[in-house]
Design a protein around this motif. Structure first.
Motif, PDB file in Angstrom:
ATOM      1  N   GLY A 158      15.450  -5.917  36.726  1.00  0.00           N
ATOM      2  CA  GLY A 158      14.205  -5.342  36.246  1.00  0.00           C
ATOM      3  C   GLY A 158      14.138  -3.889  36.670  1.00  0.00           C
ATOM      4  N   CYS A 159      13.820  -2.992  35.730  1.00  0.00           N
ATOM      5  CA  CYS A 159      13.891  -1.554  36.002  1.00  0.00           C
ATOM      6  C   CYS A 159      12.616  -0.837  35.568  1.00  0.00           C
ATOM      7  N   THR A 210      18.329   4.789  35.449  1.00  0.00           N
ATOM      8  CA  THR A 210      16.967   4.264  35.444  1.00  0.00           C
ATOM      9  C   THR A 210      16.644   3.914  36.896  1.00  0.00           C
ATOM     10  N   SER A 211      15.447   3.425  37.164  1.00  0.00           N
ATOM     11  CA  SER A 211      15.084   3.045  38.538  1.00  0.00           C
ATOM     12  C   SER A 211      15.133   1.529  38.658  1.00  0.00           C
ATOM     13  N   SER A 215       8.666  -0.581  31.057  1.00  0.00           N
ATOM     14  CA  SER A 215       9.491  -1.687  31.542  1.00  0.00           C
ATOM     15  C   SER A 215      10.857  -1.670  30.873  1.00  0.00           C
ATOM     16  N   GLN A 216      11.830  -2.185  31.606  1.00  0.00           N
ATOM     17  CA  GLN A 216      13.202  -2.239  31.099  1.00  0.00           C
ATOM     18  C   GLN A 216      13.955  -3.354  31.821  1.00  0.00           C
ATOM     19  N   VAL A 217      14.804  -4.051  31.083  1.00  0.00           N
ATOM     20  CA  VAL A 217      15.671  -5.073  31.659  1.00  0.00           C
ATOM     21  C   VAL A 217      17.109  -4.752  31.284  1.00  0.00           C
ATOM     22  N   PHE A 245      16.870   2.419  44.273  1.00  0.00           N
ATOM     23  CA  PHE A 245      15.792   2.657  43.317  1.00  0.00           C
ATOM     24  C   PHE A 245      15.714   4.104  42.849  1.00  0.00           C
ATOM     25  N   LEU A 246      15.717   5.047  43.782  1.00  0.00           N
ATOM     26  CA  LEU A 246      15.428   6.423  43.412  1.00  0.00           C
ATOM     27  C   LEU A 246      16.606   7.130  42.769  1.00  0.00           C
TER      28      LEU A 246
END
Length: 368
Positions: A287-288, A270-271, A308-310, A244-245
């Motif tokens: 999902g990011c 991205t995360s 939000s981002q996919v 994630f980070l």
């Protein structure tokens, strides 16, 4: 002279760490808005849809009601008024929207707060088992295993699993009737705010990947900065973990004894949160969180915007699947539709996008 040189080296190291942290938290990123087609909010799922997983015939399970985030003064966002739930959405009949699934069996229903979920379908019997990470009120994480009754559309509790290395669970993926890999997001769990701050800002890579098999849990890999979503390829040969980070996807090769060997890292910038795998193509849907600092502000106060981002990852040919990976952005949202995407689940040119503590979106992929 030497002391001055040492001072400048230390100063440069601190500056580099600060700049890298600002980059990872998305301070230099601009978030635009675009959708892959018509998208709408799914009514009734209002307190999170942190993870979504879909069966081979298009039934999507959705975890909701993650404890521990939001305004502490709002009683609706705290136990006992906040209740963890599992919803069901039928991709074959999206107009019916999501319905809450009845949970029965002998388990602590009052302290059930689901996060990561994974579905295991028995290829011989057709039985469907749902594995659920339970962020239990006692801070003793556990995994609940349910059997899905298709006749009544209910989940019957089979087993609760607690272990020494199941201490900061975020996600899991079932690879057998009672075998699963899992991620520990943090090393320290108490006090949670201090532990999260320490590991997010310090650069410490203390997250781990574990395996539960034959009644035993064990750490099998370590050294990750907040490992999050986890899943396997359709053929079971590879394990995928979202870091994630650092904004990376770690790809592992699985051994016959369920050991894992990392073979590649993919930078996503991205995360990344949860990972879903297309059963037919092997594509990854992730999902990011594109702007982490805005997301953290959103978790503190739901009124704040969350982004939000996919992403969809498509691998190369069978001979060299990890050499030419195609990464495409399917969706980006500035909070107009949903806030803080955590998962994207695909089925038959349709998609559900879940969030950590906000709403659930349904999209038709007509423009992608």
């Amino acid at each position: 002279m030497l002391l001055r040189a040492v001072f400048y080296v230390i100063l440069c190291m601190i500056a580099a760490h600060v700049l890298n942290t600002l980059y990872l938290f998305g301070y230099f990123k601009t978030v635009y808005k675009h959708y892959p087609g018509h998208c709408r909010v799914v009514p009734g799922v209002d307190l999170g849809s942190e993870d979504v997983t879909v069966t081979s015939d298009g039934l999507a399970f959705i975890s909701s009601g993650l404890r521990g985030f939001g305004n502490k003064s709002d009683p609706l966002l705290q136990p006992p008024l906040l209740r963890g739930k599992i919803f069901l959405f039928d991709f074959n009949h999206p107009e019916k929207n999501a319905v809450e699934v009845a949970l029965d069996g002998d388990f602590d229903r009052e302290n059930f707060y689901p996060i990561g979920i994974s579905l295991y379908e028995d290829s011989t019997t057709g039985e469907k088992k749902l594995f659920v990470v339970n962020n239990h009120i006692s801070n003793k994480n556990r995994v609940e295993i349910f059997r899905f009754d298709e006749r009544t559309s209910s989940l019957h509790h089979l087993k609760t699993i607690i272990g020494e290395t199941l201490y900061s669970l975020n996600d899991l993926v079932a690879v057998g009737p009672e075998t699963f890999y899992y991620t520990n997001f943090l090393y320290f769990t108490k006090p949670m705010p201090l532990a999260l701050t320490l590991e997010m800002y310090s650069g410490l890579a203390w997250g781990t990947i574990g395996l539960y098999s034959e009644g035993k849990d064990m750490i099998i890999s370590s050294g990750y900065r907040l490992p999050d979503g986890i899943n396997v390829s359709p053929d079971g040969r590879n394990l995928y973990v979202a870091i994630f980070l650092t904004g990376e996807l770690a790809i592992f090769e699985r051994g016959k004894d369920d050991s894992i060997t990392e073979i590649q890292r993919v930078s996503l910038h991205t995360s990344p949160d949860n990972i879903e795998v297309d059963r037919e193509t092997g594509d990854l849907w992730i999902g990011c969180i594109p702007s982490l600092h805005l997301h953290m502000a959103h978790l503190e106060n739901y009124a704040n915007p969350g982004t939000s981002q996919v992403l969809r990852l498509r691998f190369g040919d069978q001979n060299s699947p990890f050499e030419n990976i195609d990464v495409r952005e399917v969706l980006m949202d500035d909070g107009s539709l949903i806030k803080g995407s955590s998962v994207a689940s695909y089925y038959d040119n349709k998609m559900l996008v879940g969030t950590v503590v906000h709403k659930l979106a349904y999209c038709e992929l007509s423009a992608f």
